[in-house]
Design a protein around this motif. Structure first.
Motif, mmCIF file in Angstrom:
data_model
loop_
_atom_site.group_PDB
_atom_site.id
_atom_site.type_symbol
_atom_site.label_atom_id
_atom_site.label_comp_id
_atom_site.label_asym_id
_atom_site.label_seq_id
_atom_site.Cartn_x
_atom_site.Cartn_y
_atom_site.Cartn_z
ATOM 1 N N LEU A 167 -0.153 -7.892 45.283
ATOM 2 C CA LEU A 167 -1.039 -7.414 46.188
ATOM 3 C C LEU A 167 -2.423 -7.498 46.047
ATOM 4 O O LEU A 167 -3.243 -7.667 46.778
ATOM 5 N N TRP A 168 -2.774 -6.930 44.635
ATOM 6 C CA TRP A 168 -4.168 -6.881 44.418
ATOM 7 C C TRP A 168 -4.800 -8.318 44.417
ATOM 8 O O TRP A 168 -5.906 -8.558 44.827
ATOM 9 N N THR A 169 -4.120 -9.525 44.133
ATOM 10 C CA THR A 169 -4.693 -10.892 43.953
ATOM 11 C C THR A 169 -4.858 -11.335 45.486
ATOM 12 O O THR A 169 -5.669 -12.368 45.606
ATOM 13 N N THR A 170 -4.299 -10.829 46.463
ATOM 14 C CA THR A 170 -4.929 -11.081 47.769
ATOM 15 C C THR A 170 -6.167 -11.024 48.081
ATOM 16 O O THR A 170 -6.585 -11.609 49.034
ATOM 17 N N ASP A 171 -6.902 -9.936 47.395
ATOM 18 C CA ASP A 171 -8.417 -9.824 47.901
ATOM 19 C C ASP A 171 -8.532 -9.193 49.136
ATOM 20 O O ASP A 171 -9.793 -8.565 49.304
ATOM 21 N N LEU A 172 -7.482 -8.855 49.806
ATOM 22 C CA LEU A 172 -7.854 -7.929 50.956
ATOM 23 C C LEU A 172 -7.919 -6.513 50.739
ATOM 24 O O LEU A 172 -7.071 -5.907 49.811
ATOM 25 N N ARG A 173 -8.819 -5.666 51.199
ATOM 26 C CA ARG A 173 -9.077 -4.348 51.058
ATOM 27 C C ARG A 173 -7.805 -3.650 51.210
ATOM 28 O O ARG A 173 -7.110 -2.905 50.179
ATOM 29 N N GLU A 174 -6.961 -3.794 52.150
ATOM 30 C CA GLU A 174 -5.823 -3.142 52.454
ATOM 31 C C GLU A 174 -4.653 -3.252 51.630
ATOM 32 O O GLU A 174 -3.945 -2.524 51.286
ATOM 33 N N ALA A 175 -4.408 -4.623 51.173
ATOM 34 C CA ALA A 175 -3.377 -4.854 50.179
ATOM 35 C C ALA A 175 -3.908 -4.294 48.764
ATOM 36 O O ALA A 175 -2.950 -3.857 48.203
ATOM 37 N N ARG A 176 -5.101 -4.098 48.536
ATOM 38 C CA ARG A 176 -5.456 -3.646 47.192
ATOM 39 C C ARG A 176 -5.193 -2.057 47.359
ATOM 40 O O ARG A 176 -4.908 -1.509 46.324
ATOM 41 N N LEU A 177 -5.478 -1.710 48.220
ATOM 42 C CA LEU A 177 -5.151 -0.150 48.484
ATOM 43 C C LEU A 177 -3.662 -0.014 48.059
ATOM 44 O O LEU A 177 -3.276 1.009 47.593
ATOM 45 N N LEU A 178 -2.866 -0.941 48.854
ATOM 46 C CA LEU A 178 -1.387 -0.761 48.634
ATOM 47 C C LEU A 178 -1.007 -0.984 47.238
ATOM 48 O O LEU A 178 -0.057 -0.246 46.734
ATOM 49 N N ALA A 179 -1.943 -1.722 46.756
ATOM 50 C CA ALA A 179 -1.462 -2.055 45.297
ATOM 51 C C ALA A 179 -1.687 -1.079 44.366
ATOM 52 O O ALA A 179 -0.570 -0.368 43.381
ATOM 53 N N ILE A 180 -2.647 -0.340 44.556
ATOM 54 C CA ILE A 180 -2.903 0.941 43.920
ATOM 55 C C ILE A 180 -1.916 1.898 44.125
ATOM 56 O O ILE A 180 -1.197 2.809 43.137
ATOM 57 N N LEU A 181 -1.584 2.260 45.364
ATOM 58 C CA LEU A 181 -0.812 3.161 45.884
ATOM 59 C C LEU A 181 0.762 3.234 45.472
ATOM 60 O O LEU A 181 1.620 4.248 45.317
ATOM 61 N N THR A 182 1.153 1.916 45.299
ATOM 62 C CA THR A 182 2.354 1.693 44.948
ATOM 63 C C THR A 182 2.760 0.950 43.630
ATOM 64 O O THR A 182 4.032 0.660 43.333
ATOM 65 N N ASP A 183 1.875 0.969 42.761
ATOM 66 C CA ASP A 183 2.111 0.574 41.341
ATOM 67 C C ASP A 183 2.985 1.662 40.724
ATOM 68 O O ASP A 183 3.238 2.792 41.069
ATOM 69 N N GLU A 184 3.417 1.369 39.656
ATOM 70 C CA GLU A 184 4.331 2.228 38.767
ATOM 71 C C GLU A 184 3.342 2.724 37.433
ATOM 72 O O GLU A 184 3.232 1.904 36.672
ATOM 73 N N PRO A 185 2.783 3.965 37.516
ATOM 74 C CA PRO A 185 1.899 4.568 36.511
ATOM 75 C C PRO A 185 2.305 4.327 35.091
ATOM 76 O O PRO A 185 1.527 4.033 34.423
ATOM 77 N N SER A 186 3.773 4.303 34.842
ATOM 78 C CA SER A 186 4.120 4.242 33.391
ATOM 79 C C SER A 186 4.112 2.803 33.067
ATOM 80 O O SER A 186 4.198 2.587 31.776
ATOM 81 N N ARG A 187 3.869 1.775 33.646
ATOM 82 C CA ARG A 187 3.679 0.540 33.452
ATOM 83 C C ARG A 187 2.060 -0.064 33.469
ATOM 84 O O ARG A 187 1.916 -1.360 33.142
ATOM 85 N N VAL A 188 1.279 0.814 34.030
ATOM 86 C CA VAL A 188 -0.041 0.332 33.947
ATOM 87 C C VAL A 188 -0.850 0.526 32.535
ATOM 88 O O VAL A 188 -0.547 1.520 32.012
ATOM 89 N N THR A 189 -1.592 -0.580 32.177
ATOM 90 C CA THR A 189 -2.141 -0.453 31.142
ATOM 91 C C THR A 189 -3.546 -0.561 31.329
ATOM 92 O O THR A 189 -4.259 -0.900 32.164
ATOM 93 N N ARG A 190 -4.382 -0.244 30.210
ATOM 94 C CA ARG A 190 -5.708 -0.481 30.096
ATOM 95 C C ARG A 190 -6.337 -1.754 30.418
ATOM 96 O O ARG A 190 -7.457 -1.908 31.287
ATOM 97 N N PRO A 191 -5.825 -2.856 29.819
ATOM 98 C CA PRO A 191 -6.347 -4.151 30.296
ATOM 99 C C PRO A 191 -6.176 -4.092 31.602
ATOM 100 O O PRO A 191 -7.005 -4.846 32.189
ATOM 101 N N GLN A 192 -5.178 -3.944 32.468
ATOM 102 C CA GLN A 192 -5.027 -4.063 33.859
ATOM 103 C C GLN A 192 -6.189 -3.371 34.508
ATOM 104 O O GLN A 192 -6.763 -3.974 35.499
ATOM 105 N N ILE A 193 -6.111 -1.957 34.131
ATOM 106 C CA ILE A 193 -7.428 -1.391 34.653
ATOM 107 C C ILE A 193 -8.898 -1.934 34.437
ATOM 108 O O ILE A 193 -9.484 -1.887 35.531
#
Length: 233
Positions: free
Chosen positions: A63-89
């Motif tokens: 979803l993040w790679t779509t570049d759409l504002r709305e898709a990127r917001l959904l990417a943030i809202l539906t990610d799995e925090p336990s799998r999020v890494t510093r390089p990703q952020i």
């Protein structure tokens, strides 16, 4: 197209396109939201979609790679925090172009338990939206990281003081927000935060003075003090 918890990034993006509104897109621009990649779908519509979708780390990346504002917001809202890494952020932050995306990402940073390493690093970064991320994350942590110690926030007040002279709009507002939220977090944090706010209010620097005066106004408001005392009971 009806979405389900298992909908793919492609299906979600296609659904978002059906909800596009040029009128609402124009309205977003008036609030300083970057709209060059926006469809004009308000958060009141996006948030229920996020709740409908299950969390999915791989789909969030897509979803993040779509570049759409709305898709990127959904990417943030539906990610799995336990799998999020510093390089990703870090990779995401390099593309931050809106205070809205930054402030949503601050929640994910806190949920992913990355605040301690990201805040000082991003505060030192000269890029406007990355520096904003540091202070938005401090404000978010003050509101939501209930188990964090007061010492952590006292240390972060040093960053507030260090960057209170950054006059860029999206930075100074986040620095101010961080200062106010730390001061409202607890009775123990209120005195050192108010002391810093008063110091900044007396600064010869215009930006620091604005940040300080605005924070003093809120931190000395009787309603703020009443809420702090209610927390103690």
């Amino acid at each position: 197209m009806a979405l389900s918890p298992a909908s793919t990034a492609e299906e979600i993006a296609a659904h978002l396109l059906t909800l596009a509104s040029e009128e609402k897109r124009a309205g977003m621009a008036r609030f300083g939201i970057a709209t060059d990649r926006a469809l004009g779908i308000p958060n009141a519509v996006l948030n229920p979609i996020a709740r409908q979708l299950k969390r999915d780390h791989a789909r969030s990346a897509a979803l993040w790679t779509t570049d759409l504002r709305e898709a990127r917001l959904l990417a943030i809202l539906t990610d799995e925090p336990s799998r999020v890494t510093r390089p990703q952020i870090d990779a995401m932050a390099a593309e931050f172009d809106s205070w809205e995306i930054v402030d949503h990402a601050a929640h994910l940073i806190c949920e992913a338990k990355l605040a301690h390493e990201i805040i000082p690093a991003y505060a030192a970064d000269q890029r406007e939206f990355i520096r904003r991320t540091a202070f938005s994350t401090i404000a978010t942590a003050a509101m939501h990281l209930k188990k964090e110690t007061d010492d952590t926030f006292v240390a972060w007040l040093g960053l507030v003081e260090a960057h209170a002279g950054d006059g860029r709009n999206f930075v100074k507002k986040a620095v101010n927000w961080a200062l106010r939220q730390v001061g409202k977090r607890s009775l123990a944090l209120h005195p050192p935060t108010l002391a810093l706010a008063e110091k900044l209010a007396a600064s010869p620097d215009k930006t620091a003075r604005w940040i300080g005066k605005d924070a003093v106004r809120e931190l000395t408001d009787p309603r703020t003090l009443e809420r702090l005392n209610a927390k103690k009971r």
